[in-house]
Design an enzyme around this catalytic site. Structure first.
Site, PDB file in Angstrom:
ATOM      1  CB  SER A  24      -0.858   0.011   1.266  1.00  0.00           C
ATOM      2  OG  SER A  24      -1.507   1.255   1.419  1.00  0.00           O
ATOM      3  CE1 TYR A  39      -3.672  -1.957   5.555  1.00  0.00           C
ATOM      4  CE2 TYR A  39      -3.344   0.324   4.894  1.00  0.00           C
ATOM      5  CZ  TYR A  39      -3.620  -0.992   4.569  1.00  0.00           C
ATOM      6  OH  TYR A  39      -3.848  -1.346   3.257  1.00  0.00           O
TER       7      TYR A  39
HETATM    8  N1  LIG Z   1      -8.872  -0.715  -0.923  1.00  0.00           N
HETATM    9  C1  LIG Z   1      -7.820   0.056  -0.773  1.00  0.00           C
HETATM   10  O1  LIG Z   1      -7.930   1.290  -0.787  1.00  0.00           O
HETATM   11  C2  LIG Z   1      -6.444  -0.555  -0.600  1.00  0.00           C
HETATM   12  C3  LIG Z   1      -5.356   0.285  -0.825  1.00  0.00           C
HETATM   13  C4  LIG Z   1      -4.077  -0.236  -0.691  1.00  0.00           C
HETATM   14  C5  LIG Z   1      -3.905  -1.560  -0.359  1.00  0.00           C
HETATM   15  N2  LIG Z   1      -4.985  -2.359  -0.138  1.00  0.00           N
HETATM   16  C6  LIG Z   1      -4.723  -3.753   0.227  1.00  0.00           C
HETATM   17  O2  LIG Z   1      -5.296  -4.599  -0.757  1.00  0.00           O
HETATM   18  C7  LIG Z   1      -5.662  -5.844  -0.172  1.00  0.00           C
HETATM   19  C8  LIG Z   1      -7.109  -6.157  -0.534  1.00  0.00           C
HETATM   20  O3  LIG Z   1      -7.943  -5.156   0.015  1.00  0.00           O
HETATM   21  P1  LIG Z   1      -9.411  -4.836  -0.520  1.00  0.00           P
HETATM   22  O4  LIG Z   1      -9.482  -3.375  -0.676  1.00  0.00           O
HETATM   23  O5  LIG Z   1      -9.752  -5.711  -1.648  1.00  0.00           O
HETATM   24  O6  LIG Z   1     -10.267  -5.187   0.808  1.00  0.00           O
HETATM   25  P2  LIG Z   1     -11.499  -6.160   1.064  1.00  0.00           P
HETATM   26  O7  LIG Z   1     -12.573  -5.961   0.050  1.00  0.00           O
HETATM   27  O8  LIG Z   1     -11.852  -5.967   2.509  1.00  0.00           O
HETATM   28  O9  LIG Z   1     -10.871  -7.601   0.868  1.00  0.00           O
HETATM   29  C9  LIG Z   1      -9.984  -8.169   1.801  1.00  0.00           C
HETATM   30  C10 LIG Z   1      -9.920  -9.667   1.592  1.00  0.00           C
HETATM   31  O10 LIG Z   1      -8.998 -10.207   2.549  1.00  0.00           O
HETATM   32  C11 LIG Z   1      -9.581 -11.372   3.119  1.00  0.00           C
HETATM   33  N3  LIG Z   1      -9.066 -11.630   4.454  1.00  0.00           N
HETATM   34  C12 LIG Z   1      -9.041 -10.804   5.524  1.00  0.00           C
HETATM   35  N4  LIG Z   1      -8.522 -11.433   6.582  1.00  0.00           N
HETATM   36  C13 LIG Z   1      -8.221 -12.709   6.173  1.00  0.00           C
HETATM   37  C14 LIG Z   1      -7.676 -13.844   6.804  1.00  0.00           C
HETATM   38  N5  LIG Z   1      -7.326 -13.852   8.098  1.00  0.00           N
HETATM   39  N6  LIG Z   1      -7.497 -14.969   6.069  1.00  0.00           N
HETATM   40  C15 LIG Z   1      -7.852 -15.006   4.759  1.00  0.00           C
HETATM   41  N7  LIG Z   1      -8.368 -13.976   4.113  1.00  0.00           N
HETATM   42  C16 LIG Z   1      -8.557 -12.825   4.816  1.00  0.00           C
HETATM   43  C17 LIG Z   1     -11.085 -11.085   3.125  1.00  0.00           C
HETATM   44  O11 LIG Z   1     -11.811 -12.323   3.065  1.00  0.00           O
HETATM   45  P3  LIG Z   1     -12.571 -13.030   4.291  1.00  0.00           P
HETATM   46  O12 LIG Z   1     -13.150 -11.943   5.130  1.00  0.00           O
HETATM   47  O13 LIG Z   1     -13.591 -13.882   3.595  1.00  0.00           O
HETATM   48  O14 LIG Z   1     -11.522 -13.837   4.972  1.00  0.00           O
HETATM   49  C18 LIG Z   1     -11.263 -10.343   1.806  1.00  0.00           C
HETATM   50  O15 LIG Z   1     -11.471 -11.265   0.754  1.00  0.00           O
HETATM   51  C19 LIG Z   1      -5.381  -5.726   1.324  1.00  0.00           C
HETATM   52  O16 LIG Z   1      -4.136  -6.304   1.602  1.00  0.00           O
HETATM   53  C20 LIG Z   1      -5.338  -4.214   1.536  1.00  0.00           C
HETATM   54  O17 LIG Z   1      -4.540  -3.870   2.645  1.00  0.00           O
HETATM   55  C21 LIG Z   1      -6.255  -1.890  -0.275  1.00  0.00           C
END
Ligand SMILES: NC(=O)c1ccc[n+]([C@@H]2O[C@H](COP(=O)([O-])OP(=O)(O)OC[C@H]3O[C@@H](n4cnc5c(N)ncnc54)[C@H](OP(=O)(O)O)[C@@H]3O)[C@@H](O)[C@H]2O)c1
Length: 251
Positions: free
Chosen positions: A135, A148
Site C-alpha cells: 500500500s 496498518y
Molecule cells: N482498498 C484500498 O484502498 C487498498 C489500498 C491499498 C492496499 N490495499 C490492500 O489490498 C488488499 C485487498 O484489500 P481490498 O481493498 O480488496 O479489501 P477487502 O474488500 O476488505 O478484501 C480483503 C480480503 O482479505 C480477506 N481476508 C481478511 N482477513 C483474512 C484472513 N485472516 N485470512 C484469509 N483472508 C482474509 C477477506 O476475506 P474473508 O473476510 O472472507 O476472509 C477479503 O477477501 C489488502 O491487503 C489491503 O490492505 C487496499
C-alpha cells in the site's frame, strides 16, 4: 496452464483478480475465510476456479490445506498475497490493541505463512511469481495509519528482500502499492461496519477500482519472464502524497 493462488478472494481486489486471471486462461485457487462468498464466485467462474476456505493467520491450517489441494491445482506458479486489512484510524494512543494485533497477524504473519509454504516449490522448479499487495501506506505516513502503514512497510521491505534472496532464480516478485481504491470492503472493515463513515472516504473522489488492480496483475503476469517490476505505486489522479505537517503554538 499456469496455476495462481489468490488470497482474499471473497471480496474486493482478490475477487477481481480471480475473475481476470480466469478470463486470461489461468487456473485459480481463491482463498478466504468466507466460504459462501467463494462458492458464489466458483459458480460464476466454473471448473478452473477452486474455492479454498483459508484463514491466513493459522499456520498449521494453511500448511495442511495447501497439501490437500487437488492435483490439477498444483503446483502453484503465481502467488498473489492479497488478503489484508486495516482496522481503525485512531491515533496510536487511542487505538485498540486487538486491532493492531489482527493487522499484524493478517498483513504480516499471514503473508509470510503463504510465502514460506509455497516459495520452496517455486525454487525447486525454478519458476514462479509472487505478487504482494502492499500500500502507499507503507511509504507515506498519514494520521491514524500507525500499525496498518507499518505492516505494509514490512510487505514492501520483505518483497525487496525476497528479490535479493532469489537472485539467480527465475522467480519474480512485485509489491503493488495502491492508494485510494473504492468498490471493496476495505473501509467497511476498517470502520468496523460503519457504512456511513466508510462511504464518506470515497465521496466525490474518482477512485481506483478493483478491476484496475486486476488489470495490473494481469499485465504483470503476462510480461516476459526476464522482466521484473519490483514495486508499483498506483494512485487515482485525485490523490497525491501531501506530506509534512507542522504544529504551531498559539498564545
Ligand atoms: N482498498 C484500498 O484502498 C487498498 C489500498 C491499498 C492496499 N490495499 C490492500 O489490498 C488488499 C485487498 O484489500 P481490498 O481493498 O480488496 O479489501 P477487502 O474488500 O476488505 O478484501 C480483503 C480480503 O482479505 C480477506 N481476508 C481478511 N482477513 C483474512 C484472513 N485472516 N485470512 C484469509 N483472508 C482474509 C477477506 O476475506 P474473508 O473476510 O472472507 O476472509 C477479503 O477477501 C489488502 O491487503 C489491503 O490492505 C487496499
Amino acid at each position: 496452464m499456469n496455476i495462481a493462488l489468490v488470497t482474499g478472494a471473497s471480496s474486493g481486489f482478490g475477487r477481481a483478480i480471480c475473475r481476470k486471471l480466469i478470463a486470461d486462461g489461468y487456473k485459480v485457487i481463491g482463498g478466504g475465510r468466507r466460504l459462501d462468498k467463494l462458492q458464489q464466485l466458483a459458480e460464476e467462474l466454473g471448473n478452473n476456479f477452486f474455492p479454498m476456505q483459508l484463514d491466513v493467520t493459522k499456520k498449521d491450517a494453511v500448511e495442511s490445506i495447501l497439501l490437500q489441494l487437488p492435483k490439477d491445482f498444483q503446483p502453484i506458479d503465481i502467488l498473489v498475497n492479497n488478503a489484508g486489512l486495516a482496522l481503525g484510524q485512531e491515533p496510536a494512543y487511542q487505538a485498540n490493541y486487538n486491532d493492531w494485533q489482527t493487522m499484524i497477524e493478517t498483513n504480516i504473519i499471514g503473508l509470510i505463512h503463504l510465502t514460506h509454504q509455497i516459495l520452496p516449490s517455486m525454487v525447486e522448479r525454478n519458476f514462479g511469481y509472487i505478487i504482494n499487495l502492499g500500500s502507499v501506506a507503507g511509504t507515506y505516513a498519514y494520521k491514524g495509519g500507525n500499525v496498518y502503514g507499518a505492516s505494509k512497510a514490512f510487505v514492501k521491505q520483505f518483497s525487496a528482500n525476497l528479490r535479493t534472496d532469489l537472485l539467480g532464480k527465475k522467480i519474480r516478485v512485485t509489491n503493488i502499492e495502491p492508494g485510494l481504491c473504492g468498490g471493496t470492503e476495505f473501509s467497511n472493515v476498517r470502520f468496523h461496519g460503519n457504512a456511513e463513515k466508510a462511504a464518506d472516504v470515497y465521496k466525490g473522489v474518482e477512485y481506483i477500482t478493483p478491476e484496475d488492480i486486476a488489470n495490473t496483475v494481469s499485465w504483470l503476469v503476462n510480461t516476459p519472464t526476464h522482466f521484473n517490476v519490483n514495486s508499483l505505486e498506483i494512485m487515482p489522479v485525485a490523490q497525491v502524497p501531501a506530506g509534512l505537517a507542522v504544529y504551531k503554538e498559539t498564545n
